[in-house]
Design an enzyme around this catalytic site. Structure first.
Site, PDB file in Angstrom:
ATOM      1  N   TYR A   1       3.068   9.768  -0.747  1.00 55.15           N
ATOM      2  CA  TYR A   1       4.198   9.135   0.031  1.00 55.15           C
ATOM      3  C   TYR A   1       5.456   9.494  -0.547  1.00 55.15           C
ATOM      4  O   TYR A   1       6.571   9.273   0.155  1.00 55.15           O
ATOM      5  CB  TYR A   1       3.977   7.691   0.391  1.00 55.15           C
TER       6      TYR A   1
ATOM      7  N   LYS B   1      -2.327   5.690  -4.415  1.00 55.14           N
ATOM      8  CA  LYS B   1      -3.579   6.644  -4.166  1.00 55.14           C
ATOM      9  C   LYS B   1      -3.464   7.994  -4.806  1.00 55.14           C
ATOM     10  O   LYS B   1      -2.233   8.564  -5.123  1.00 55.14           O
ATOM     11  CB  LYS B   1      -3.742   6.907  -2.579  1.00 55.14           C
TER      12      LYS B   1
ATOM     13  N   ASP C   1       0.930  -1.277   0.191  1.00 52.51           N
ATOM     14  CA  ASP C   1       0.062  -0.109  -0.052  1.00 52.51           C
ATOM     15  C   ASP C   1       1.027   1.302  -0.046  1.00 52.51           C
ATOM     16  O   ASP C   1       1.440   1.587   0.941  1.00 52.51           O
ATOM     17  CB  ASP C   1      -0.876  -0.144   1.357  1.00 52.51           C
TER      18      ASP C   1
ATOM     19  N   HIS D   1      -7.646   9.524  -2.538  1.00 55.22           N
ATOM     20  CA  HIS D   1      -6.933   9.526  -0.946  1.00 55.22           C
ATOM     21  C   HIS D   1      -7.583  10.339  -0.205  1.00 55.22           C
ATOM     22  O   HIS D   1      -7.607   9.940   1.117  1.00 55.22           O
ATOM     23  CB  HIS D   1      -5.636  10.245  -1.155  1.00 55.22           C
TER      24      HIS D   1
HETATM   25  P1  NAP Z   1       1.033   2.073  11.701  1.00 58.46           P
HETATM   26  O1  NAP Z   1       0.916   0.834  11.146  1.00 58.46           O
HETATM   27  O2  NAP Z   1      -0.311   1.951  12.683  1.00 58.46           O
HETATM   28  O3  NAP Z   1       2.055   1.973  12.914  1.00 58.46           O
HETATM   29  C1  NAP Z   1       3.601   2.058  12.416  1.00 58.46           C
HETATM   30  C2  NAP Z   1       4.279   2.270  13.344  1.00 58.46           C
HETATM   31  O4  NAP Z   1       4.147   1.162  14.499  1.00 58.46           O
HETATM   32  C3  NAP Z   1       5.666   2.425  13.344  1.00 58.46           C
HETATM   33  O5  NAP Z   1       6.096   3.465  14.193  1.00 58.46           O
HETATM   34  C4  NAP Z   1       6.586   1.217  13.474  1.00 58.46           C
HETATM   35  O6  NAP Z   1       7.865   1.311  13.767  1.00 58.46           O
HETATM   36  C5  NAP Z   1       5.569   0.400  14.675  1.00 58.46           C
HETATM   37  N1  NAP Z   1       5.510  -0.773  14.790  1.00 58.46           N
HETATM   38  C6  NAP Z   1       5.296  -1.732  13.758  1.00 58.46           C
HETATM   39  N2  NAP Z   1       5.127  -3.023  13.868  1.00 58.46           N
HETATM   40  C7  NAP Z   1       5.428  -3.039  15.441  1.00 58.46           C
HETATM   41  C8  NAP Z   1       5.413  -3.929  16.199  1.00 58.46           C
HETATM   42  N3  NAP Z   1       5.294  -5.352  15.745  1.00 58.46           N
HETATM   43  N4  NAP Z   1       5.853  -3.660  17.302  1.00 58.46           N
HETATM   44  C9  NAP Z   1       6.000  -2.386  17.779  1.00 58.46           C
HETATM   45  N5  NAP Z   1       6.150  -1.471  16.876  1.00 58.46           N
HETATM   46  C10 NAP Z   1       5.635  -1.508  15.849  1.00 58.46           C
HETATM   47  O7  NAP Z   1       0.986   3.337  11.059  1.00 58.46           O
HETATM   48  P2  NAP Z   1       0.754   3.736   9.608  1.00 58.46           P
HETATM   49  O8  NAP Z   1       2.000   3.451   8.794  1.00 58.46           O
HETATM   50  O9  NAP Z   1       0.337   5.346   9.706  1.00 58.46           O
HETATM   51  O10 NAP Z   1      -0.271   3.119   8.854  1.00 58.46           O
HETATM   52  C11 NAP Z   1      -0.219   1.893   8.255  1.00 58.46           C
HETATM   53  C12 NAP Z   1      -0.476   2.184   6.715  1.00 58.46           C
HETATM   54  O11 NAP Z   1      -1.719   2.541   6.589  1.00 58.46           O
HETATM   55  C13 NAP Z   1       0.622   3.100   6.107  1.00 58.46           C
HETATM   56  O12 NAP Z   1       1.945   2.572   6.116  1.00 58.46           O
HETATM   57  C14 NAP Z   1      -0.203   3.422   4.876  1.00 58.46           C
HETATM   58  O13 NAP Z   1       0.102   2.538   3.944  1.00 58.46           O
HETATM   59  C15 NAP Z   1      -1.543   3.522   5.481  1.00 58.46           C
HETATM   60  N6  NAP Z   1      -2.074   4.943   5.684  1.00 58.46           N
HETATM   61  C16 NAP Z   1      -3.179   5.523   4.874  1.00 58.46           C
HETATM   62  C17 NAP Z   1      -3.506   6.726   5.258  1.00 58.46           C
HETATM   63  C18 NAP Z   1      -4.796   7.291   4.450  1.00 58.46           C
HETATM   64  O14 NAP Z   1      -4.862   8.443   4.517  1.00 58.46           O
HETATM   65  N7  NAP Z   1      -5.252   6.419   3.332  1.00 58.46           N
HETATM   66  C19 NAP Z   1      -3.319   7.369   6.460  1.00 58.46           C
HETATM   67  C20 NAP Z   1      -2.283   6.963   7.084  1.00 58.46           C
HETATM   68  C21 NAP Z   1      -1.533   5.736   6.806  1.00 58.46           C
HETATM   69  P3  NAP Z   1       8.933   0.673  12.981  1.00 58.46           P
HETATM   70  O15 NAP Z   1       8.616   1.145  11.463  1.00 58.46           O
HETATM   71  O16 NAP Z   1      10.085   1.423  13.601  1.00 58.46           O
HETATM   72  O17 NAP Z   1       8.962  -0.716  13.134  1.00 58.46           O
END
Ligand code: NAP
Length: 283
Positions: free
Chosen positions: A48, A73, A43, A107
């Site tokens: 990004y 997106k 994704d 998006h």
């Molecule tokens: P998330 O997945 O909720 O959290 C990521 C965080 O968690 C990072 O700091 C990561 O650190 C940590 N983490 C991951 N696995 C872990 C584990 N097993 N134990 C401890 N910490 C852990 O945040 P996100 O990246 O915002 O959301 C996920 C995806 O959703 C994004 O990458 C993106 O593709 C999508 N997204 C979409 C939108 C939208 O508007 N459509 C907005 C936000 C996000 P490390 O990387 O240091 O491991």
């Protein structure tokens, strides 16, 4: 990997890998590691800034295209939205080095949403985007779009985590055939999610981490999850969630953590609407 079937018959893995906030120079290596760990849904987004690096990792992996599910997106487009949406799509596809997308998402629910959606409907009919959907659409906007267009969004990717669970939104989407996908499934670690007492206690009972409990909880609800990590050991941990099951009681306990509101930003806040609607991407 368990799949969900979208409203047009396309199959989508229930768990994938998100690349938001991974710097472009780190993305190729990170995505290569994620593919090696077994993730097949990637994704990304034009906004990004790392589509090219995602594309390089895909090409270098040698994994047949048909085994991957790639999402990117569309950012808010200037008028005329139809022409600019098609141009933005071609730019993303060229950066990824692909000739079709599995899922193309709008998006943000801003700008000429209808013009953007008509262009996305064309891309879907032409088979260039196997499925089209939206992100960050609250129920009012989602229904307005769904009820007044030909193609119902296949997916709505929205903030969904233990502190903002979206159960009623998910039910409404189900009624209209829209698959819910979680972004920020870990709330990006906000509210000390990874040491939250109830989630830790449930994890201990299954010999699983909090991250694994959260991903199991999402996928057990039928929510597609796309956790992000730059660390290989966490990528492996986050995909290892299909060998245990949360009990009904544990699911009910987790539902008590819901605050019913965003931990990030409010899409109805005029300042945020202004900022998002005015932001433009280069190239
Ligand atoms: P998330 O997945 O909720 O959290 C990521 C965080 O968690 C990072 O700091 C990561 O650190 C940590 N983490 C991951 N696995 C872990 C584990 N097993 N134990 C401890 N910490 C852990 O945040 P996100 O990246 O915002 O959301 C996920 C995806 O959703 C994004 O990458 C993106 O593709 C999508 N997204 C979409 C939108 C939208 O508007 N459509 C907005 C936000 C996000 P490390 O990387 O240091 O491991």
């Amino acid at each position: 990997m368990q799949q969900v079937t979208l409203n047009n018959g396309v199959e989508m893995p229930i768990l994938g890998f998100g690349v938001y906030q991974i710097p472009p120079e780190q993305t190729e290596q990170t995505v290569s590691e994620a593919l090696a760990a077994g993730y097949r849904l990637l994704d990304t987004a034009a906004s990004y800034g790392n589509e090219e690096a995602v594309g390089r990792a895909i090409r270098n992996s040698g994994i047949p295209r048909g085994e991957l599910f790639v999402t990117t997106k569309l950012w808010v487009q200037d008028a005329p939205a139809e022409a600019n949406t098609k141009r933005a799509f071609e730019t993303s596809l060229a950066k990824l080095g692909l000739d079709y997308l599995d899922l193309y998402l709008m998006h943000q629910p801003y700008g000429d949403v209808y013009g953007q959606w008509r262009a996305m409907e064309d891309l879907n009919r032409e088979g260039r985007a196997k499925a089209i959907g939206v992100a960050n659409f609250y129920p009012d906007r989602l229904l307005d779009l769904t009820l007044n267009n030909d193609i119902t969004p296949a997916v709505n990717q929205i903030e969904t985590h233990p502190f903002f669970q979206r159960a009623a939104d998910q039910e409404l989407m189900r009624e209209h055939g829209v698959q819910i996908q979680s972004w920020g499934g870990f709330a990006e670690g906000k509210n000390d999610l990874f040491t939250q007492p109830l989630l830790s206690e449930i994890g201990a009972k299954h010999d699983k981490s909090v991250a694994q409990v959260v991903l199991r909880w999402l996928t057990q609800r039928g929510v597609v999850a796309i956790p992000k990590s730059v660390r290989a050991e966490r990528m492996a941990e986050n995909i290892d969630v299909f060998d245990f099951e949360l009990t009904n009681e544990q699911m009910a306990q987790i539902s008590t953590l819901d605050t019913g509101s965003s931990l990030f930003f409010d899409h109805h806040d005029p300042e945020m609407v202004t900022w998002l609607a005015k932001r433009r991407l280069d190239g």
